[in-house]
Write a protein that holds these residues in place. Structure first.
Motif, PDB file in Angstrom:
ATOM      1  N   MET A 247     -48.213  -3.645   6.758  1.00  0.00           N
ATOM      2  CA  MET A 247     -49.304  -2.719   6.590  1.00  0.00           C
ATOM      3  C   MET A 247     -49.994  -2.980   5.254  1.00  0.00           C
ATOM      4  O   MET A 247     -51.220  -2.959   5.188  1.00  0.00           O
ATOM      5  CB  MET A 247     -48.772  -1.288   6.666  1.00  0.00           C
ATOM      6  CG  MET A 247     -49.848  -0.260   6.727  1.00  0.00           C
ATOM      7  SD  MET A 247     -49.213   1.324   7.267  1.00  0.00           S
ATOM      8  CE  MET A 247     -48.965   2.132   5.732  1.00  0.00           C
ATOM      9  N   ALA A 248     -49.235  -3.227   4.212  1.00  0.00           N
ATOM     10  CA  ALA A 248     -49.839  -3.490   2.900  1.00  0.00           C
ATOM     11  C   ALA A 248     -50.686  -4.755   2.935  1.00  0.00           C
ATOM     12  O   ALA A 248     -51.771  -4.798   2.351  1.00  0.00           O
ATOM     13  CB  ALA A 248     -48.749  -3.597   1.838  1.00  0.00           C
ATOM     14  N   ALA A 249     -50.201  -5.768   3.618  1.00  0.00           N
ATOM     15  CA  ALA A 249     -50.961  -7.019   3.712  1.00  0.00           C
ATOM     16  C   ALA A 249     -52.297  -6.791   4.406  1.00  0.00           C
ATOM     17  O   ALA A 249     -53.316  -7.359   4.005  1.00  0.00           O
ATOM     18  CB  ALA A 249     -50.150  -8.067   4.460  1.00  0.00           C
ATOM     19  N   LEU A 250     -52.321  -5.945   5.435  1.00  0.00           N
ATOM     20  CA  LEU A 250     -53.580  -5.628   6.113  1.00  0.00           C
ATOM     21  C   LEU A 250     -54.546  -4.942   5.153  1.00  0.00           C
ATOM     22  O   LEU A 250     -55.749  -5.206   5.171  1.00  0.00           O
ATOM     23  CB  LEU A 250     -53.330  -4.735   7.327  1.00  0.00           C
ATOM     24  CG  LEU A 250     -52.662  -5.378   8.528  1.00  0.00           C
ATOM     25  CD1 LEU A 250     -52.358  -4.320   9.594  1.00  0.00           C
ATOM     26  CD2 LEU A 250     -53.533  -6.461   9.113  1.00  0.00           C
ATOM     27  N   GLY A 251     -54.027  -4.065   4.316  1.00  0.00           N
ATOM     28  CA  GLY A 251     -54.868  -3.370   3.340  1.00  0.00           C
ATOM     29  C   GLY A 251     -55.455  -4.326   2.319  1.00  0.00           C
ATOM     30  O   GLY A 251     -56.650  -4.263   2.013  1.00  0.00           O
ATOM     31  N   VAL A 252     -54.640  -5.215   1.785  1.00  0.00           N
ATOM     32  CA  VAL A 252     -55.114  -6.195   0.801  1.00  0.00           C
ATOM     33  C   VAL A 252     -56.142  -7.127   1.434  1.00  0.00           C
ATOM     34  O   VAL A 252     -57.181  -7.423   0.839  1.00  0.00           O
ATOM     35  CB  VAL A 252     -53.927  -6.988   0.203  1.00  0.00           C
ATOM     36  CG1 VAL A 252     -54.416  -8.139  -0.654  1.00  0.00           C
ATOM     37  CG2 VAL A 252     -53.034  -6.067  -0.605  1.00  0.00           C
ATOM     38  N   ASP A 253     -55.872  -7.577   2.648  1.00  0.00           N
ATOM     39  CA  ASP A 253     -56.830  -8.440   3.345  1.00  0.00           C
ATOM     40  C   ASP A 253     -58.166  -7.731   3.557  1.00  0.00           C
ATOM     41  O   ASP A 253     -59.232  -8.326   3.395  1.00  0.00           O
ATOM     42  CB  ASP A 253     -56.274  -8.905   4.692  1.00  0.00           C
ATOM     43  CG  ASP A 253     -55.142  -9.902   4.558  1.00  0.00           C
ATOM     44  OD1 ASP A 253     -54.989 -10.498   3.466  1.00  0.00           O
ATOM     45  OD2 ASP A 253     -54.413 -10.095   5.551  1.00  0.00           O
ATOM     46  N   SER A 254     -58.110  -6.456   3.923  1.00  0.00           N
ATOM     47  CA  SER A 254     -59.338  -5.687   4.147  1.00  0.00           C
ATOM     48  C   SER A 254     -60.132  -5.508   2.862  1.00  0.00           C
ATOM     49  O   SER A 254     -61.362  -5.613   2.861  1.00  0.00           O
ATOM     50  CB  SER A 254     -59.002  -4.319   4.746  1.00  0.00           C
ATOM     51  OG  SER A 254     -58.486  -4.468   6.042  1.00  0.00           O
TER      52      SER A 254
END
Length: 58
Positions: free
Chosen positions: A1-8
């Motif tokens: 989930m954190a990786a999705l946030g950073v990517d976004s």
């Protein structure tokens, strides 16, 4: 989930758009589950044991 946030955030910083909401919901569903000892209607619940195994691989 954190990786999705950073990517976004990185995509937005480069002039991209924010993620669209998941169909039928008012937010972007990352597919995560609530970790709890009992179930809740309308929410995917994962036991603490299963969650620890998924996170730490043990």
């Amino acid at each position: 989930m954190a990786a999705l946030g950073v990517d976004s955030i990185a995509k937005l910083a480069r002039g991209g758009s924010k993620p669209s909401v998941t169909q039928g919901k008012d937010f972007f569903d990352t597919g995560t589950a609530l970790v709890a000892l009992k179930g809740y209607s309308g929410v995917t619940v994962q036991s603490p044991t299963d969650a620890a195994s998924a996170c730490w691989g043990s």
